[in-house]
Design a protein around this motif. Structure first.
Motif, PDB file in Angstrom:
ATOM      1  N   ALA A 293       0.838  -1.208   0.000  1.00 48.26           N
ATOM      2  CA  ALA A 293       0.000   0.000   0.000  1.00 48.26           C
ATOM      3  C   ALA A 293       0.867   1.250   0.000  1.00 48.26           C
ATOM      4  O   ALA A 293       0.603   2.224  -0.719  1.00 48.26           O
ATOM      5  CB  ALA A 293      -0.931  -0.005   1.214  1.00 48.26           C
ATOM      6  N   VAL A 294       1.912   1.224   0.820  1.00 47.42           N
ATOM      7  CA  VAL A 294       2.842   2.364   0.870  1.00 47.42           C
ATOM      8  C   VAL A 294       3.588   2.501  -0.450  1.00 47.42           C
ATOM      9  O   VAL A 294       3.707   3.598  -1.016  1.00 47.42           O
ATOM     10  CB  VAL A 294       3.836   2.186   2.033  1.00 47.42           C
ATOM     11  CG1 VAL A 294       4.912   3.269   1.983  1.00 47.42           C
ATOM     12  CG2 VAL A 294       3.108   2.241   3.369  1.00 47.42           C
ATOM     13  N   ALA A 295       4.092   1.372  -0.963  1.00 48.40           N
ATOM     14  CA  ALA A 295       4.870   1.403  -2.208  1.00 48.40           C
ATOM     15  C   ALA A 295       4.040   1.929  -3.378  1.00 48.40           C
ATOM     16  O   ALA A 295       4.500   2.773  -4.160  1.00 48.40           O
ATOM     17  CB  ALA A 295       5.404   0.007  -2.525  1.00 48.40           C
ATOM     18  N   VAL A 296       2.797   1.454  -3.500  1.00 44.99           N
ATOM     19  CA  VAL A 296       1.937   1.899  -4.600  1.00 44.99           C
ATOM     20  C   VAL A 296       1.556   3.362  -4.425  1.00 44.99           C
ATOM     21  O   VAL A 296       1.537   4.129  -5.393  1.00 44.99           O
ATOM     22  CB  VAL A 296       0.674   1.007  -4.677  1.00 44.99           C
ATOM     23  CG1 VAL A 296      -0.340   1.588  -5.654  1.00 44.99           C
ATOM     24  CG2 VAL A 296       1.054  -0.401  -5.100  1.00 44.99           C
ATOM     25  N   GLY A 297       1.259   3.762  -3.185  1.00 44.93           N
ATOM     26  CA  GLY A 297       0.902   5.153  -2.936  1.00 44.93           C
ATOM     27  C   GLY A 297       2.014   6.108  -3.306  1.00 44.93           C
ATOM     28  O   GLY A 297       1.767   7.185  -3.876  1.00 44.93           O
ATOM     29  N   ILE A 298       3.248   5.721  -3.019  1.00 39.81           N
ATOM     30  CA  ILE A 298       4.398   6.580  -3.329  1.00 39.81           C
ATOM     31  C   ILE A 298       4.740   6.533  -4.813  1.00 39.81           C
ATOM     32  O   ILE A 298       4.939   7.564  -5.455  1.00 39.81           O
ATOM     33  CB  ILE A 298       5.612   6.161  -2.474  1.00 39.81           C
ATOM     34  CG1 ILE A 298       5.345   6.454  -0.997  1.00 39.81           C
ATOM     35  CG2 ILE A 298       6.871   6.893  -2.933  1.00 39.81           C
ATOM     36  CD1 ILE A 298       6.411   5.932  -0.064  1.00 39.81           C
ATOM     37  N   ALA A 299       4.789   5.319  -5.372  1.00 40.40           N
ATOM     38  CA  ALA A 299       5.234   5.161  -6.765  1.00 40.40           C
ATOM     39  C   ALA A 299       4.204   5.633  -7.780  1.00 40.40           C
ATOM     40  O   ALA A 299       4.552   6.286  -8.774  1.00 40.40           O
ATOM     41  CB  ALA A 299       5.580   3.695  -7.027  1.00 40.40           C
ATOM     42  N   LEU A 300       2.932   5.328  -7.539  1.00 38.72           N
ATOM     43  CA  LEU A 300       1.897   5.652  -8.520  1.00 38.72           C
ATOM     44  C   LEU A 300       0.999   6.809  -8.101  1.00 38.72           C
ATOM     45  O   LEU A 300       0.425   7.484  -8.959  1.00 38.72           O
ATOM     46  CB  LEU A 300       1.019   4.407  -8.782  1.00 38.72           C
ATOM     47  CG  LEU A 300       1.745   3.172  -9.309  1.00 38.72           C
ATOM     48  CD1 LEU A 300       0.767   2.027  -9.520  1.00 38.72           C
ATOM     49  CD2 LEU A 300       2.500   3.493 -10.600  1.00 38.72           C
ATOM     50  N   GLY A 301       0.863   7.018  -6.802  1.00 37.37           N
ATOM     51  CA  GLY A 301      -0.030   8.071  -6.328  1.00 37.37           C
ATOM     52  C   GLY A 301       0.657   9.381  -6.028  1.00 37.37           C
ATOM     53  O   GLY A 301      -0.001  10.356  -5.658  1.00 37.37           O
ATOM     54  N   GLY A 302       1.973   9.415  -6.154  1.00 42.61           N
ATOM     55  CA  GLY A 302       2.694  10.658  -5.886  1.00 42.61           C
ATOM     56  C   GLY A 302       2.701  11.059  -4.421  1.00 42.61           C
ATOM     57  O   GLY A 302       2.948  12.226  -4.089  1.00 42.61           O
ATOM     58  N   GLU A 303       2.451  10.122  -3.521  1.00 42.34           N
ATOM     59  CA  GLU A 303       2.446  10.428  -2.090  1.00 42.34           C
ATOM     60  C   GLU A 303       3.876  10.401  -1.551  1.00 42.34           C
ATOM     61  O   GLU A 303       4.797   9.886  -2.203  1.00 42.34           O
ATOM     62  CB  GLU A 303       1.577   9.417  -1.341  1.00 42.34           C
ATOM     63  CG  GLU A 303       0.124   9.403  -1.804  1.00 42.34           C
ATOM     64  CD  GLU A 303      -0.699   8.302  -1.161  1.00 42.34           C
ATOM     65  OE1 GLU A 303      -1.907   8.203  -1.460  1.00 42.34           O
ATOM     66  OE2 GLU A 303      -0.123   7.527  -0.355  1.00 42.34           O
TER      67      GLU A 303
END
Length: 318
Positions: free
Chosen positions: A253-263
């Protein structure tokens, strides 16, 4: 690829899919009302489950036990997804995935409520680490009033833990087929959300391709596929191994949020993330060891589906 590696790969894929679901839900709710998103997800999942039941071998009719368990579990599952989806719409995908992992330590607490024999002190210490982690995750760039989305995700973790406990109370020791039970739940959710979403159905029909892609992904991959894949995998491995691999969901969840969500994670939220992962894994290990010590036979010799941490009879992930 060996059978063990294939099974591990499937469980890891389930964790990745569930970890990515928070960003997908956030993207979908940015384009459509939350209740409309939930109706679409349930309706698509229900249609897929009905198709699988119709095409499968063996009896297709539902038993009384499956219906009696499926209806209340459908109601509690809907409650989980309402709170989760509203929560992820008002916080980051990374925070949502981390806070909801509190379910891991809340479920044993609720399951043992009113029963004899408490959990070891180490489990409560792990729970304390998780509570501290939630405070840091809610702080963002500094300590301030908690954000609505984070509070909702905290509530969702409590509701989901209650739902998981209810799953055990209603299904353990009964001849209930997971696919048939899940189909009942998805149909209950579809009926529940239809009245609230009815006036917005034209909006759903006019939604663009990207939004429909998110809805299909949530329904078919994060729900139906992940459920069936998990069911297949846990029947071929130990409960502990399955629990460990599925427990990587917040990491994804963290990895996707940072990599794809720009978080991005601030220093405080980064520390909170580390403490949450530490606390949940610690609490899970302590609870498993405590349960194994009191079991009449080693946990690893049981079928994986007997372990509450790996129970696969519901679709509760966002």
């Amino acid at each position: 690829m060996s059978d063990v590696r294939r099974t591990d790969a499937v469980l890891l894929l389930v964790a990745i899919v569930w970890g990515s679901s928070y960003l997908s839900a956030q993207t979908a709710t940015a384009a459509l009302p939350v209740l409309l998103v939930l109706f679409a997800r349930y309706a698509l999942s229900g249609l897929a489950c009905l198709g699988l039941v119709a095409s499968g071998r063996g009896p297709r009719r539902w038993t009384r036990e499956e219906v009696r368990a499926g209806v209340p579990l459908g109601l509690t599952q809907a409650a989980v997804l309402v709170v989760e989806t509203y929560g992820v719409a008002h916080t980051t995908a990374a925070n949502a995935g981390l806070i909801i992992s509190l379910t891991i330590v809340l479920t044993p607490l609720l399951d043992r409520a009113g029963r004899r024999g408490g959990l070891p002190a180490a489990f409560y210490a792990a729970t304390g680490v998780c509570v501290l982690a939630v405070g840091l995750l809610m702080s963002g760039n500094g300590f301030h009033a908690p954000r609505l989305g984070d509070l909702l995700m905290l509530g969702a973790a409590v509701v989901r833990a209650g739902h998981v406990v209810l799953v055990g109370r209603l299904t353990v020791g009964r001849a209930i087929r997971p696919l048939h039970l899940t189909t009942v739940q998805t149909l209950v959710g579809t009926v529940l959300f239809l009245p609230a979403a009815a006036t917005d159905l034209p909006t759903l029909v006019r939604a663009d391709g990207a939004t429909w892609a998110q809805l299909v992904y949530l329904a078919l991959f994060c729900s139906v596929f992940a459920f069936l894949a998990q069911t297949w995998a846990v029947q071929r491995t130990s409960a502990s191994r399955a629990s460990l691999l599925l427990g990587t969901e917040p990491l994804w969840a963290v990895a996707v949020g940072i990599a794809l969500g720009g978080e991005h994670l601030t220093a405080l939220t980064g520390l909170g993330a580390a403490l949450m992962l530490t606390g949940t894994y610690w609490g899970q290990a302590v609870e498993r060891a405590h349960r194994t010590a009191g079991a009449p036979r080693p946990l690893e010799s049981r079928p994986a589906e007997e372990d509450p941490a790996c129970r696969t009879t519901t679709l509760t992930n966002t």
